[in-house]
Motif scaffolding. Structure first.
Motif, mmCIF file in Angstrom:
data_model
loop_
_atom_site.group_PDB
_atom_site.id
_atom_site.type_symbol
_atom_site.label_atom_id
_atom_site.label_comp_id
_atom_site.label_asym_id
_atom_site.label_seq_id
_atom_site.Cartn_x
_atom_site.Cartn_y
_atom_site.Cartn_z
ATOM 1 N N ALA A 32 10.919 -9.168 -3.733
ATOM 2 C CA ALA A 32 9.545 -8.819 -3.334
ATOM 3 C C ALA A 32 9.335 -7.309 -3.421
ATOM 4 C CB ALA A 32 9.273 -9.317 -1.916
ATOM 5 N N LEU A 33 10.290 -6.545 -2.894
ATOM 6 C CA LEU A 33 10.108 -5.094 -2.872
ATOM 7 C C LEU A 33 10.214 -4.482 -4.264
ATOM 8 C CD1 LEU A 33 11.554 -4.880 0.576
ATOM 9 C CD2 LEU A 33 9.518 -3.601 -0.105
ATOM 10 N N GLN A 34 11.027 -5.091 -5.098
ATOM 11 C CA GLN A 34 11.100 -4.630 -6.489
ATOM 12 C C GLN A 34 9.745 -4.851 -7.167
ATOM 13 O OE1 GLN A 34 11.448 -6.734 -9.620
ATOM 14 N NE2 GLN A 34 11.182 -4.757 -10.644
ATOM 15 N N LEU A 35 9.157 -6.007 -6.921
ATOM 16 C CA LEU A 35 7.861 -6.307 -7.534
ATOM 17 C C LEU A 35 6.757 -5.372 -7.021
ATOM 18 C CD1 LEU A 35 8.000 -10.213 -7.599
ATOM 19 C CD2 LEU A 35 8.101 -8.637 -9.564
ATOM 20 N N PHE A 36 6.871 -4.941 -5.785
ATOM 21 C CA PHE A 36 5.888 -3.984 -5.247
ATOM 22 C C PHE A 36 6.047 -2.603 -5.884
ATOM 23 C CE2 PHE A 36 5.576 -6.250 -0.855
ATOM 24 C CZ PHE A 36 4.948 -7.320 -1.473
ATOM 25 N N GLY A 37 7.213 -2.341 -6.488
ATOM 26 C CA GLY A 37 7.389 -1.057 -7.174
ATOM 27 C C GLY A 37 8.528 -0.192 -6.674
ATOM 28 N N CYS A 38 9.370 -0.697 -5.756
ATOM 29 C CA CYS A 38 10.542 0.085 -5.334
ATOM 30 C C CYS A 38 11.536 0.129 -6.491
ATOM 31 C CB CYS A 38 11.214 -0.566 -4.127
ATOM 32 S SG CYS A 38 10.197 -0.508 -2.653
ATOM 33 N N ASP A 39 12.104 1.296 -6.741
ATOM 34 C CA ASP A 39 13.083 1.406 -7.834
ATOM 35 C C ASP A 39 14.505 1.282 -7.321
ATOM 36 O OD1 ASP A 39 12.876 4.013 -6.576
ATOM 37 O OD2 ASP A 39 14.182 4.721 -8.180
ATOM 38 N N GLU A 40 14.675 1.370 -5.996
ATOM 39 C CA GLU A 40 16.031 1.341 -5.435
ATOM 40 C C GLU A 40 16.034 0.510 -4.159
ATOM 41 O OE1 GLU A 40 18.955 4.927 -5.420
ATOM 42 O OE2 GLU A 40 17.902 4.996 -3.500
ATOM 43 N N LEU A 41 17.116 -0.233 -3.961
ATOM 44 C CA LEU A 41 17.243 -1.084 -2.776
ATOM 45 C C LEU A 41 18.548 -0.772 -2.053
ATOM 46 C CD1 LEU A 41 16.273 -4.506 -4.484
ATOM 47 C CD2 LEU A 41 14.726 -2.954 -3.262
ATOM 48 N N GLN A 42 18.542 -1.033 -0.744
ATOM 49 C CA GLN A 42 19.711 -0.770 0.085
ATOM 50 C C GLN A 42 19.706 -1.790 1.214
ATOM 51 O OE1 GLN A 42 19.510 3.086 1.969
ATOM 52 N NE2 GLN A 42 21.523 2.932 2.907
ATOM 53 N N GLY A 43 20.850 -2.355 1.523
ATOM 54 C CA GLY A 43 20.896 -3.290 2.642
ATOM 55 C C GLY A 43 22.125 -4.164 2.583
ATOM 56 N N TYR A 44 22.318 -4.932 3.656
ATOM 57 C CA TYR A 44 23.516 -5.749 3.774
ATOM 58 C C TYR A 44 23.669 -6.733 2.616
ATOM 59 C CZ TYR A 44 24.022 -4.056 8.596
ATOM 60 O OH TYR A 44 24.192 -3.288 9.721
ATOM 61 N N ALA A 57 0.830 -1.202 0.000
ATOM 62 C CA ALA A 57 0.000 0.000 0.000
ATOM 63 C C ALA A 57 0.867 1.255 0.000
ATOM 64 C CB ALA A 57 -0.922 -0.001 1.224
ATOM 65 N N THR A 58 1.942 1.234 0.772
ATOM 66 C CA THR A 58 2.820 2.409 0.871
ATOM 67 C C THR A 58 3.504 2.690 -0.465
ATOM 68 O OG1 THR A 58 3.225 1.878 3.183
ATOM 69 C CG2 THR A 58 4.757 3.418 2.137
ATOM 70 N N VAL A 59 4.030 1.647 -1.075
ATOM 71 C CA VAL A 59 4.725 1.856 -2.346
ATOM 72 C C VAL A 59 3.727 2.313 -3.413
ATOM 73 C CG1 VAL A 59 6.221 0.838 -4.106
ATOM 74 C CG2 VAL A 59 6.463 0.120 -1.740
ATOM 75 N N ALA A 60 2.525 1.728 -3.409
ATOM 76 C CA ALA A 60 1.504 2.117 -4.385
ATOM 77 C C ALA A 60 1.138 3.590 -4.215
ATOM 78 C CB ALA A 60 0.265 1.241 -4.233
ATOM 79 N N LEU A 61 1.005 4.015 -2.970
ATOM 80 C CA LEU A 61 0.671 5.405 -2.697
ATOM 81 C C LEU A 61 1.778 6.338 -3.173
ATOM 82 C CD1 LEU A 61 -1.193 7.449 -1.018
ATOM 83 C CD2 LEU A 61 0.589 7.217 0.714
ATOM 84 N N ALA A 62 3.013 6.000 -2.838
ATOM 85 C CA ALA A 62 4.143 6.834 -3.249
ATOM 86 C C ALA A 62 4.180 6.943 -4.775
ATOM 87 C CB ALA A 62 5.443 6.257 -2.717
#
Ligand code: C2E
Ligand code: MG
Ligand code: MG
Ligand code: MG
Length: 285
Positions: free
Chosen positions: A242-254, A217-222
């Motif tokens: 999963a987060l890419q499929l939800f619509g995030c264009d950028e990822l960050q993490g270990y 919902a958050t990614v869709a709203l953004a």
């Protein structure tokens, strides 16, 4: 008897409070010295394209190796810097170092965290302008990350500060979205260029259906507001997918890289560039 015991407990309690205060004062003094002697360093964590996993930017994160103690977490000393008036000097130091480092990486965006104590100062945008000019770095490459805490307390001043910064050409991102009140109304009003979803939400993407629904919902709203979204705290490939499929264009993490020294970022970029011809050859074949 009971009174005596109560008093003993009280004294004990006061002693503990004194010790806390002493520790805090000692930490503040050491931090002041570290800033004066330029002993703070900056680590850089890759920001990657959600589809290609190529490094497209870095986030600058302050590091302090406290003499006699070892590394101290920014979560422990940033609040002390905030209440002791050291935050402006600290923030300026990080911004200077990050902009200087960014000159070696002309293709990368550089993200720098900004505390309320810096942001609140009406002269902050002027500092930023000077640092950018000294480092001769394009303002468009710089993203300042702010958290929502201050924003909710001072919506009008926040809007003004963001406007001043955006006039310089820098980008402004809302950091740690989903960790606090996360007022949806503010997202649109403040003219953010990006939101970063907090690790406390993304970490449960595969295990908690409510977290997953909130993320979607958050990614869709953004995205409905045309705001690009970074997912923080990605520790496994599956979380990233999963987060890419939800619509995030950028990822960050270990999973993509922990915060690391400047030289290590340069090394990874060299490897990444060397790989591009392979990929072009593959698609041509
Ligand atoms: P932040 O801006 O949200 O930065 C992300 C934090 O999450 C960093 O912690 C980073 O090391 C950590 N992190 C990134 N990926 C992962 C992951 O996959 N798993 C886990 N467990 N952690 C991950 P760090 O460096 O300890 O910084 C903590 C916070 O301190 C930052 O949160 C930021 O709010 C603040 N901070 C750090 N550097 C600065 C600075 O130069 N200025 C200011 N004002 N605040 C800073
Ligand atoms: Mg940040
Ligand atoms: Mg964050
Ligand atoms: Mg954080």
């Amino acid at each position: 008897k009971a009174k005596e015991a109560g008093r003993a407990r009280m004294i004990c309690y006061e002693t503990a409070m004194d010790t806390d205060r002493e520790e805090r004062n000692a930490l503040e003094l050491d931090l002041r010295n570290a800033i004066e002697r330029q002993e703070l360093t900056v680590a850089y964590q890759p920001l990657v394209d959600a589809v290609s996993h190529q490094i497209t930017g870095v986030e600058a994160l302050v590091r302090w190796n406290r003499p006699g103690y070892g590394p101290v977490s920014p979560d422990a000393f940033i609040p002390v810097a905030e209440t002791s008036g050291l935050i402006e000097a600290l923030g300026l130091l990080v911004l200077r170092k990050a902009c200087a480092a960014a000159r070696q990486w002309p293709d990368l965006r550089i993200a720098v965290n900004v505390s309320p104590g810096q942001f609140r100062n009406p002269a902050f945008a002027d500092y930023v302008r000077h640092v950018l000019k000294d480092a001769a770095i394009e303002a468009e490459r710089v993203t300042l990350e702010i958290t929502e805490g201050y924003m909710i307390q001072n919506p009008e001043r926040t809007r003004q500060s963001i406007e001043r910064l955006k006039r310089l050409g820098v980008k402004v991102a809302l950091d740690d979205f989903g960790s606090g009140f996360s007022s949806i109304g503010y997202l649109r009003q403040f003219g953010f260029d990006r939101i970063k979803i907090d690790r406390s939400l993304t970490m449960d993407v595969l295990t908690d259906s409510h977290a997953r629904e909130m993320l979607q919902a958050t990614v869709a709203l953004a995205r409905a507001l045309d705001l690009p979204v970074t997912a923080e705290g990605i520790e496994t490939e599956e979380q990233g997918t999963a987060l890419q499929l939800f619509g995030c264009d950028e990822l960050q993490g270990y999973f993509f890289g922990k915060p690391m020294p400047e030289a290590e970022i340069s090394r990874r970029l060299a490897v990444q560039t060397a790989r591009v011809p392979d990929r072009e050859r593959d698609t041509a074949a």
